[in-house]
Write an enzyme that holds these catalytic residues in place. Structure first.
Site, mmCIF file in Angstrom:
data_model
loop_
_atom_site.group_PDB
_atom_site.id
_atom_site.type_symbol
_atom_site.label_atom_id
_atom_site.label_comp_id
_atom_site.label_asym_id
_atom_site.label_seq_id
_atom_site.Cartn_x
_atom_site.Cartn_y
_atom_site.Cartn_z
ATOM 1 N N GLU A 184 43.978 34.551 35.314
ATOM 2 C CA GLU A 184 43.584 34.236 36.699
ATOM 3 C C GLU A 184 42.738 32.971 36.774
ATOM 4 O OE1 GLU A 184 41.615 37.598 38.519
ATOM 5 O OE2 GLU A 184 43.508 38.614 38.837
ATOM 6 N N GLU A 251 49.337 42.233 38.194
ATOM 7 C CA GLU A 251 48.286 43.165 38.608
ATOM 8 C C GLU A 251 48.513 43.604 40.050
ATOM 9 O OE1 GLU A 251 44.234 42.078 37.890
ATOM 10 O OE2 GLU A 251 44.655 41.354 35.867
#
Ligand SMILES: *[C@@H]1O[C@H](CO)[C@@H](O)[C@H](O)[C@H]1NC(C)=O
Ligand SMILES: *[C@@H]1O[C@H](CO)[C@@H](O)[C@H](O)[C@H]1NC(C)=O
Ligand SMILES: *[C@@H]1O[C@H](CO)[C@@H](O)[C@H](O)[C@H]1NC(C)=O
Ligand SMILES: *[C@@H]1O[C@H](CO)[C@@H](O)[C@H](O)[C@H]1NC(C)=O
Ligand SMILES: *[C@@H]1O[C@H](CO)[C@@H](O)[C@H](O)[C@H]1NC(C)=O
Ligand SMILES: *[C@@H]1O[C@H](CO)[C@@H](O)[C@H](O)[C@H]1NC(C)=O
Ligand SMILES: *[C@@H]1O[C@H](CO)[C@@H](O)[C@H](O)[C@H]1NC(C)=O
Ligand SMILES: *[C@@H]1O[C@H](CO)[C@@H](O)[C@H](O)[C@H]1NC(C)=O
Ligand SMILES: *[C@@H]1O[C@H](CO)[C@@H](O)[C@H](O)[C@H]1NC(C)=O
Ligand SMILES: CC(=O)N[C@H]1CO[C@H](CO)[C@@H](O)[C@@H]1O
Length: 839
Positions: A184, A251
């Site tokens: 991320e 995710e």
């Protein structure tokens, strides 16, 4: 289950019996549609299970529940700080036994996504990067920094080589089909050095030659051949950055983590299911539940600040390793429905898209001959009806129907056939009958090792994360002429900026506790204090509550006291005491002496005067307890304690902080699964302690005489704590006649003539002891609050009792014929609601 998958299973069965083993290797690649496993397109469901958040004895059960729940892939991060706690000294044992974990996944016949990071975020201490690395000269995390990159590369290569050496990559016959570098990092345009670092990380990863594709999540410009993937609550509108890359979602948050003082977030099963199907409806090929099992932040591993010890995450498998119903079961049903569509979906992208109403769409996949699968979605909160291929469908609000044959509905995301289980934390042992002993921790300086300075030393560089604690101590002279000594107007102590928490002792009396973050706009402590003539001692116990995670620069933030500390109310005005002489003492004495361990506990004299043991700050408590009978998961109810840490047989079960109540009133808003979800939409636990129960893994217990040690910082009552086991208390079913038939039996030919079924099942070792409620007709309410409607079949309870009492599990077809005469022929669709007691 397709042939490839059965082949894989056969291989593992063979593995168990045949020595030497011959393993089947898989070539993993990808194209625009999906990952290709030996050239086959695959539609994959994955779930995150983090090995250090449970114990090795729990792993096989967690993984088998993931498999039974219909997952194809298990995903984990790799936790660098756990594997290299000291530079160059590696630990791959116990909860850190990564190879064993990957092999358990392999044994279960599942694939693996190995997210090496090594920056992982994950609400984990310092984002998973070791604190020693931060303390090395000139190191800056996650940017174009030579010493950082060198250490990162050493670790990544070590992990990759370890996996290769153990033959754990797919082409070696292992389960690992993809690996992740970084995490991320670049979901927004990065600065130049950060961007250079991200590109270096990508190139370095590829150069390790894992033989499986690499992914980068939320890195929109991940260079070829790396696949950029997405993380969020929904991912249907995501597009990868290359026409030859598949749409993958790493995710899909099944819930959300909890912080101290904040309510407990949860995400309804209907909405997760809606999000997954929306993704697969629009060419999605791989999705991962973050988390599938959240687990526990044992020790001081929770990230921060202020992440609780529990990392339950409202995941399909709960913190304790028990399935969470209906979430687990509903997703299992959905996975079965998706499997029925896999052949049609995997050939290529959608071949049809039509609007069937303002918010109703159908997407279909067809392989041009007989295989066809369709998804009809209603993204409006109101129910809708639609016609597709001449058949009419009813769609509940915010739901998606799965039609594996483009005609019959196998699954609808808003119709939950799976049971609901209500769990109970059942006390099995109170401590007031046991003998508690206590020992008072020293306030302030306890060793020779004291650092003196005329400023506040930053906590991470001073304590090196060897402990949560750092004392800041100074003296304050008060002249006999000070007016406040006579007029009773107490001076006020103020602290501008500190983190994460402080307990302030004035002349050895705990005066105030506070928590905060650096740079918050207001003054964080404003506290009247009692001073006397002469020398007064101000002792501030500063604490970290999980080191923070973040993008670039988070490692440079620091903790402890920052800014000014001053005292108002002296005759000469305000006294800035920041730059007077401060003594710094790292840690606390009991921790240094290891008094939480069996041997170490003899290093101090414990008092056994039980009449005065409660509500004392800075107190250690010690007792022994026996393991509860059976194999139900065990927890400690620490609801009566304040803040501190707990150890069982020397193992830290984590920080506790029940005194930090959830102050929010957001729970009153209720939770409607319809409409876009966010982490503050559905919450519980308002007005209660942030976390009351603390998991004690069974493998840390002996049958008898387990040493329990609590360190209490602010004052609590150990007599009111207890040992509990987690069990199923009640189970409920709530299935309507218009629900799809059971997925196990679903076939195109029979779909339109089969009835739905209801199954209820108690926990391991339990049976259904009573039917608390049963109504076939128009019952209302939810599990725990069912009520009869106007339409009710009088035989409902008797029929359920005959079918279920004394058994662990029972199943019934949901159809009028099962309940004798139709209780209300004018009612088109009836439902069966049942609540059963387990014991
Ligand atoms: C793996 O599969 C891809 C796609 O089917 C193919 O292009 C590649 O040559 C294969 N690699 C090996 C080593 O078999
Ligand atoms: C390589 O794998 C073998 C077999 O599992 C193991 O015995 C050995 O310790 C491993 N070596 C390294 C360096 O990891
Ligand atoms: C899915 O992929 C196919 C083939 O690339 C394309 O024609 C179709 O428009 C895509 N559908 C969606 C919803 O993106
Ligand atoms: C479509 O699927 C069916 C059933 O699996 C299969 O027999 C057929 O060959 C497939 N057609 C194409 C064009 O792939
Ligand atoms: C106030 O400051 C003056 C000048 O520094 C000093 O003489 C006096 O003692 C101080 N008063 C008190 C009460 O400390
Ligand atoms: C415990 O108390 C005894 C008796 O007062 C004393 O002799 C001993 O040194 C003490 N032990 C410790 C570890 O303080
Ligand atoms: C989260 O959802 C709630 C309820 O729908 C809404 O009121 C709130 O504005 C949302 N918050 C955010 C940050 O989107
Ligand atoms: C926290 O909430 C519990 C339960 O509502 C209550 O008994 C307790 O007094 C509260 N504690 C504090 C510090 O407010
Ligand atoms: C059930 O579906 C099949 C095939 O879709 C169809 O031939 C049959 O007529 C249907 N039966 C009923 C009772 O609707
Ligand atoms: C990348 C992304 O979609 N992030 C979102 C994830 O969900 C949180 C919470 O809803 C949002 O704040 C983020 O923007």
């Amino acid at each position: 289950m397709d042939t490839l998958f059965s082949l894989l299973l056969c291989t593992f069965r063979l593995l168990i019996f045949a020595v030497p083993v011959s393993v089947i290797a898989y070539n993993v690649s990808y194209d625009y549609r999906s990952l290709l496993i030996d050239g086959q397109h695959r539609i994959l469901n994955s779930g995150s299970i983090h090995y250090p958040r449970s114990t090795p004895d729990m792993w096989p059960d967690l993984i088998s529940k993931a498999k039974e729940g219909g997952l194809d892939v298990v995903d984990t991060y790799v936790f660098w700080d756990q594997h290299e706690p000291v530079k160059g000294k590696y630990n791959f044992q116990g909860r850190q036994d990564l190879v064993r974990f990957v092999k358990e996944v392999q044994k279960a016949g599942l694939f693996m996504n190995l997210r090496i990071g090594p920056y992982i975020s994950a609400e984990w201490n310092f984002g998973g990067l070791p604190v020693w690395l931060h303390l090395e000269p000139h190191v800056v995390f996650r940017t174009d920094n030579v010493p950082f990159k060198a250490q990162m590369e050493t670790f990544v290569r070590k992990v990759v080589n370890m996996m290769k050496n153990e033959s754990l990559f797919a082409w070696q016959g292992g389960p690992i089909i993809i690996a992740q570098i970084e995490n991320e990092f670049g979901s927004w345009p990065l600065g130049t050095p950060e961007h250079a670092y991200a590109m270096w990380a990508a190139q370095m990863a590829v150069s390790t030659k894992t033989g499986v594709p690499w992914i980068m999540c939320l890195q929109f410009d991940a260079p070829d051949p790396i696949i950029n993937t997405f993380n969020s609550y929904y991912a249907d509108d995501f597009t990868p950055n290359g026409a030859d890359k598949p749409k993958m979602w790493t995710e899909n948050w099944t819930g959300w983590f909890q912080s101290y003082g904040k309510p407990t977030p949860f995400r309804p099963a209907e909405d997760i299911s809606f999000a997954v199907l929306r993704f697969f409806q629009k060419n999605g090929s791989f999705q991962n539940y973050y988390m599938y099992h959240g687990g526990t932040n044992f020790g001081r591993t929770s990230g921060g600040p202020f992440i609780t010890t529990s990392y339950d995450y409202d995941a399909p498998i709960d913190e304790y390793g028990l399935i969470r119903q209906p979430k687990w079961g509903h997703l299992k049903d959905m996975h079965q429905a998706i499997k029925l569509c896999e052949q049609a979906m995997a050939r290529g992208g959608t071949t049809l898209h039509q609007w069937l109403g303002p918010d109703v769409e159908v997407y279909a996949y067809s392989n041009a001959t007989e295989k066809c699968a369709a998804f009809i979605s209603n993204s409006n909160s109101a129910d809708a009806a639609a016609t597709f291929n001449g058949v009419s469908y009813k769609l509940p609000g915010w739901s998606i129907s799965v039609l594996p044959d483009c005609r019959n509905v196998a699954f609808n995301s808003a119709k939950i056939s799976a049971q609901t289980s209500m769990m109970l934390m059942m006390p099995v042992q109170d401590f007031d009958v046991l003998e508690w002993e206590w020992y008072t921790e020293k306030i302030g300086i306890w060793s020779e090792n004291v650092l003196k300075d005329t400023r506040f030393l930053e906590q991470i560089s001073t304590a090196k994360d060897s402990t949560d604690y750092l004392w800041y101590i100074t003296n304050l002279q008060v002249s006999q002429r000070e007016s406040f000594l006579a007029n009773g107007k107490d001076p006020v102590l103020k602290i501008d900026s500190m983190r994460d928490a402080v307990h302030i002792f004035i002349n050895d009396e705990l005066t105030v506790s506070a928590q905060g973050v650096w740079g918050s706009p207001s003054i964080e402590v404003v506290q009247p204090i009692k001073l006397h003539e002469g020398t007064n001692t101000i002792s501030i116990l500063s604490m970290t509550v999980g080191l923070q995670t973040g993008a670039t620069g988070y490692d440079l933030t620091g903790t402890g006291i920052e800014g000014s500390v001053y005292v108002e109310g002296f005759d000469n005005g305000t006294l800035d005491i920041s730059s007077q002489l401060w003594e710094h003492q790292v840690g606390i004495r009991g921790e240094k002496l290891h008094i939480y361990e069996r041997g170490g506990s003899e290093n101090v004299n414990w008092s056994s005067d039980a009449t005065v043991l409660a509500n004392k700050p800075l107190t250690w408590y010690k007792t022994f307890f026996d393991a509860p009978q059976g194999d139900d998961p065990v927890a400690l109810d620490l609801g009566s304690m304040g803040k501190g840490q707990a150890w069982v047989n020397g193992q830290s079960i984590g920080r506790f902080w029940p005194a930090y109540n959830v102050t929010s009133d957001a729970c009153a808003n209720g939770c409607d699964y319809r409409g876009a979800f966010n982490s503050s939409k559905c919450v519980s636990n308002c007005g209660q302690p942030s976390q009351r129960w603390y998991h004690v893994p069974r493998s840390w217990l002996k049958p008898k005489d387990n040493l329990l040690v609590l360190f209490e910082e602010i004052g609590g009552d150990p007599l009111k704590t207890s040992v509990v086991v987690r069990v199923v208390e009640k189970v409920c079913g709530n299935v309507a006649e218009d629900y799809p038939p059971p997925l196990e039996k679903w076939s195109s030919a029979l779909a339109n003539v089969s009835f739905p079924e209801m199954s209820i099942e108690c926990g391991k070792g339990q049976t259904i002891s009573s039917i608390n409620f049963a109504s076939f007709g128009t019952p209302t309410g939810q599990c725990g609050s069912f009520a009869r409607g106007l339409c009710h079949a009088p035989s409902s309870r008797l029929i359920m009792e005959r079918r279920c009492l004394g058994l662990r599990k029972c199943t019934i077809v949901v159809a009028t014929v099962m309940f004798g005469e139709d209780p209300c022929p004018d009612q088109e669709v009836k439902r069966l609601a049942v609540e059963a007691q387990c014991s």
